[in-house]
Design a protein around this motif. Structure first.
Motif, mmCIF file in Angstrom:
data_model
loop_
_atom_site.group_PDB
_atom_site.id
_atom_site.type_symbol
_atom_site.label_atom_id
_atom_site.label_comp_id
_atom_site.label_asym_id
_atom_site.label_seq_id
_atom_site.Cartn_x
_atom_site.Cartn_y
_atom_site.Cartn_z
ATOM 1 N N ALA A 1 64.814 17.199 66.088
ATOM 2 C CA ALA A 1 65.243 18.199 67.070
ATOM 3 C C ALA A 1 64.169 19.292 67.106
ATOM 4 N N GLU A 2 63.335 19.276 68.146
ATOM 5 C CA GLU A 2 62.198 20.216 68.174
ATOM 6 C C GLU A 2 62.691 21.663 68.114
ATOM 7 N N SER A 3 63.639 22.010 68.967
ATOM 8 C CA SER A 3 64.168 23.392 68.945
ATOM 9 C C SER A 3 65.680 23.481 69.140
ATOM 10 N N MET B 1 68.234 22.679 67.457
ATOM 11 C CA MET B 1 69.125 22.981 66.331
ATOM 12 C C MET B 1 68.650 24.186 65.521
ATOM 13 N N LYS B 2 67.713 24.938 66.098
ATOM 14 C CA LYS B 2 67.233 26.151 65.423
ATOM 15 C C LYS B 2 68.250 27.279 65.560
ATOM 16 N N TRP B 3 68.118 28.271 64.714
ATOM 17 C CA TRP B 3 68.961 29.472 64.829
ATOM 18 C C TRP B 3 68.866 30.058 66.241
ATOM 19 N N GLY C 1 67.480 16.795 61.727
ATOM 20 C CA GLY C 1 67.872 18.162 62.080
ATOM 21 C C GLY C 1 66.818 19.143 61.586
ATOM 22 N N HIS C 2 66.575 20.195 62.387
ATOM 23 C CA HIS C 2 65.475 21.125 62.085
ATOM 24 C C HIS C 2 65.833 22.459 62.693
ATOM 25 N N ALA C 3 65.969 23.504 61.971
ATOM 26 C CA ALA C 3 65.925 23.643 60.532
ATOM 27 C C ALA C 3 67.080 24.576 60.125
ATOM 28 N N VAL D 1 67.260 26.637 57.443
ATOM 29 C CA VAL D 1 66.767 27.958 57.014
ATOM 30 C C VAL D 1 65.322 28.111 57.465
ATOM 31 N N TRP D 2 65.055 29.142 58.266
ATOM 32 C CA TRP D 2 63.696 29.424 58.734
ATOM 33 C C TRP D 2 63.585 30.935 58.904
ATOM 34 N N HIS D 3 62.348 31.411 59.027
ATOM 35 C CA HIS D 3 62.175 32.861 59.238
ATOM 36 C C HIS D 3 62.128 33.227 60.721
ATOM 37 N N ASN E 1 62.337 25.579 55.936
ATOM 38 C CA ASN E 1 61.116 25.356 56.721
ATOM 39 C C ASN E 1 60.130 26.492 56.468
ATOM 40 N N GLU E 2 58.900 26.134 56.066
ATOM 41 C CA GLU E 2 57.789 27.094 55.982
ATOM 42 C C GLU E 2 58.104 28.269 55.064
ATOM 43 N N VAL E 3 58.451 27.969 53.821
ATOM 44 C CA VAL E 3 58.832 29.049 52.891
ATOM 45 C C VAL E 3 57.699 29.480 51.967
ATOM 46 N N ILE F 1 55.761 17.177 55.504
ATOM 47 C CA ILE F 1 54.434 17.783 55.672
ATOM 48 C C ILE F 1 54.142 17.814 57.168
ATOM 49 N N GLN F 2 53.969 19.011 57.704
ATOM 50 C CA GLN F 2 53.856 19.112 59.165
ATOM 51 C C GLN F 2 52.613 18.421 59.712
ATOM 52 N N ALA F 3 51.448 18.705 59.103
ATOM 53 C CA ALA F 3 50.195 18.057 59.536
ATOM 54 C C ALA F 3 49.819 18.353 60.990
ATOM 55 N N THR G 1 55.759 15.131 59.289
ATOM 56 C CA THR G 1 56.819 15.488 60.237
ATOM 57 C C THR G 1 56.367 16.036 61.594
ATOM 58 N N GLU G 2 55.161 16.574 61.702
ATOM 59 C CA GLU G 2 54.831 17.299 62.954
ATOM 60 C C GLU G 2 53.391 17.046 63.379
ATOM 61 N N CYS G 3 52.929 15.820 63.261
ATOM 62 C CA CYS G 3 51.504 15.566 63.441
ATOM 63 C C CYS G 3 51.047 15.764 64.902
ATOM 64 N N THR H 1 55.111 12.520 65.292
ATOM 65 C CA THR H 1 54.236 13.449 65.989
ATOM 66 C C THR H 1 55.111 14.563 66.570
ATOM 67 N N TRP H 2 54.479 15.733 66.814
ATOM 68 C CA TRP H 2 55.276 16.873 67.317
ATOM 69 C C TRP H 2 55.226 16.844 68.839
ATOM 70 N N GLY H 3 56.007 15.911 69.382
ATOM 71 C CA GLY H 3 55.946 15.568 70.805
ATOM 72 C C GLY H 3 55.201 14.257 70.951
ATOM 73 N N THR I 1 54.045 20.151 74.871
ATOM 74 C CA THR I 1 53.506 20.461 73.548
ATOM 75 C C THR I 1 53.364 21.967 73.376
ATOM 76 N N TRP I 2 53.739 22.443 72.202
ATOM 77 C CA TRP I 2 53.639 23.872 71.875
ATOM 78 C C TRP I 2 52.186 24.348 71.934
ATOM 79 N N ILE I 3 51.234 23.417 71.756
ATOM 80 C CA ILE I 3 49.813 23.794 71.699
ATOM 81 C C ILE I 3 49.340 24.343 73.056
HETATM 82 O O1 9MR Z 1 57.314 23.249 69.252
HETATM 83 C C1 9MR Z 1 58.186 24.328 69.043
HETATM 84 C C2 9MR Z 1 58.100 25.318 70.198
HETATM 85 O O2 9MR Z 1 58.479 24.705 71.402
HETATM 86 C C3 9MR Z 1 58.982 26.514 69.893
HETATM 87 O O3 9MR Z 1 58.810 27.483 70.903
HETATM 88 C C4 9MR Z 1 58.591 27.124 68.548
HETATM 89 C C5 9MR Z 1 59.522 28.278 68.149
HETATM 90 O O4 9MR Z 1 60.833 27.805 67.950
HETATM 91 O O5 9MR Z 1 58.648 26.146 67.527
HETATM 92 C C6 9MR Z 1 57.813 25.043 67.747
HETATM 93 O O6 9MR Z 1 57.931 24.124 66.687
HETATM 94 C C7 9MR Z 1 57.466 24.587 65.423
HETATM 95 C C8 9MR Z 1 58.376 23.975 64.372
HETATM 96 O O7 9MR Z 1 59.707 24.329 64.611
HETATM 97 C C9 9MR Z 1 57.952 24.379 62.973
HETATM 98 N N1 9MR Z 1 56.564 24.095 62.735
HETATM 99 C C10 9MR Z 1 55.609 24.565 63.743
HETATM 100 C C11 9MR Z 1 56.035 24.082 65.134
HETATM 101 C C12 9MR Z 1 55.017 24.515 66.175
HETATM 102 O O8 9MR Z 1 54.988 25.904 66.269
#
Ligand code: 9MR
Length: 327
Positions: free
Chosen positions: A43-45, A47-49, A80-82, A84-86, A126-128, A203-205, A235-237, A277-279, A285-287
């Motif tokens: 779940a890319e986003s 299931m996030k807070w 499921g992701h995540a 606990v996150w900041h 996540n990312e602690v 490992i996000q990678a 997990t996120e290559c 892969t992350w997408g 893609t977040w990039i």
């Molecule tokens: O790809 C995700 C992006 O669409 C969201 O805006 C962002 C904030 O919730 O999170 C991105 O995914 C992140 C993932 O949850 C944790 N590792 C880094 C990912 C890329 O920023």
């Protein structure tokens, strides 16, 4: 040619992608490609807070439920992701020290139990970590390091999903990432030796072609994690192509080589159970927004282009999986 999930299955590996419910709802070619190529999705986003807890008093499960339905309709293992996150909605950034534990536990229990039987893996934390130890987050500030132990305990009590710690920025030979690997190992050693119910390291990678990669240091790190009895999942290559040449053929080849070099090393470690892969497609893609190219050309970090046609990166991932030892 078999698909990525099929070649991965012959090795006892998972292959998958991160995705949002909205993407598969609006793009049937993406949905079809996930069905063909993936055995699991994260779940890319959804299931996030930020998605589930827009307000303190409100749980909003619509997007998460849709993704869970897509996974179950298509026989996909759902990650499921995540829990606990900041990265939190504004109201949660303002939680007081007094309320922190109650709110964290309440959130985790509600979300983990909602998706019991539907989510097969949880990124519990996540990312602690940081290169100096632990990342400065509201959870650390209010609860101390024990929030990590607590999170795994609560996850165990609330659901039967496999419990992962997911972490970023550990792959390269830089001062920052070498120290990050040390922080992570130290934390994992403490958790395992004190009986905290952690089961895997994600490992996000997120890869960078321009950074030096020490195959021997990296495989030693994976071996140390595996020796703790933990599963490892990539997990996120993806590959940031900001510093690569504009020419598409040349760029795609460098991106493919970056995936291949990294995955050859990662998949040689028997504790690694798969790669996501992350997408899947450059369309989502977040990039694109976070690490755009300075020349304004579209980024190409993923195995499929923005029309969902395979690129050299697809073949590179395929070859790395095909060359991996069977589990
Ligand atoms: O790809 C995700 C992006 O669409 C969201 O805006 C962002 C904030 O919730 O999170 C991105 O995914 C992140 C993932 O949850 C944790 N590792 C880094 C990912 C890329 O920023």
């Amino acid at each position: 040619m078999p698909s990525l999930k099929e070649i991965a299955a012959t090795k006892g590996l998972l292959f998958g992608t991160a995705v949002n419910s909205g993407h598969v709802a609006k793009n049937s070619k993406l949905a079809e490609t996930i069905r063909r190529e993936c055995s699991c999705i994260t779940a890319e986003s959804d299931m996030k807070w930020t998605a589930i807890r827009p307000e303190a008093a409100k749980f909003e499960f619509t997007r998460g439920d849709k993704l869970a339905q897509f996974a179950s309709d298509n026989g996909l293992l759902l990650r499921g992701h995540a829990l606990v996150w900041h990265d939190l909605p504004a109201w949660a950034e303002a939680i007081s020290a007094e309320d922190a534990e109650t709110i964290l536990v309440e959130h985790m229990k509600a979300v983990a139990s909602r998706y019991e039987g539907k989510v097969g893996h949880w990124d519990v934390i996540n990312e602690v970590a940081s290169p100096n130890g632990l990342r400065d987050t509201i959870w650390l500030r209010h609860l101390g390091e024990k929030y990590i132990d607590l999170a795994f305990q609560v996850a165990k009590e609330s659901c039967t999903a496999t419990r992962f710690y997911n972490e970023n920025r550990m792959e390269y030979d830089t001062w920052e990432m070498e120290n990050k690997r040390k922080s992570v190992l130290k934390l994992l050693e403490r958790l395992v030796s004190s009986g905290v119910p952690i089961e895997g390291l994600g490992i996000q990678a997120h890869l960078f072609p321009e950074l030096a990669f020490s195959e021997s240091k990296y495989s030693a790190f994976l071996k140390d994690v595996g020796a703790l009895g933990l599963k490892i999942l990539i997990t996120e290559c993806d590959v940031t192509d900001k510093e690569l040449p504009a020419d598409v053929a040349e760029r795609d080849q460098k991106i493919a080589d970056t995936f291949k070099q990294y995955l050859d090393v990662a998949l040689a470690e028997p504790a690694v159970i798969g790669v996501l892969t992350w997408g899947l497609t450059d369309a989502y893609t977040w990039i694109k927004s976070v690490r755009p190219r300075t020349d304004g050309l579209p980024v190409r970090p993923l195995p499929f282009d923005d029309q969902i046609n395979p690129k050299p990166a697809y073949q590179a991932i395929y070859d790395a999986i095909a060359n991996a030892p069977a589990r």
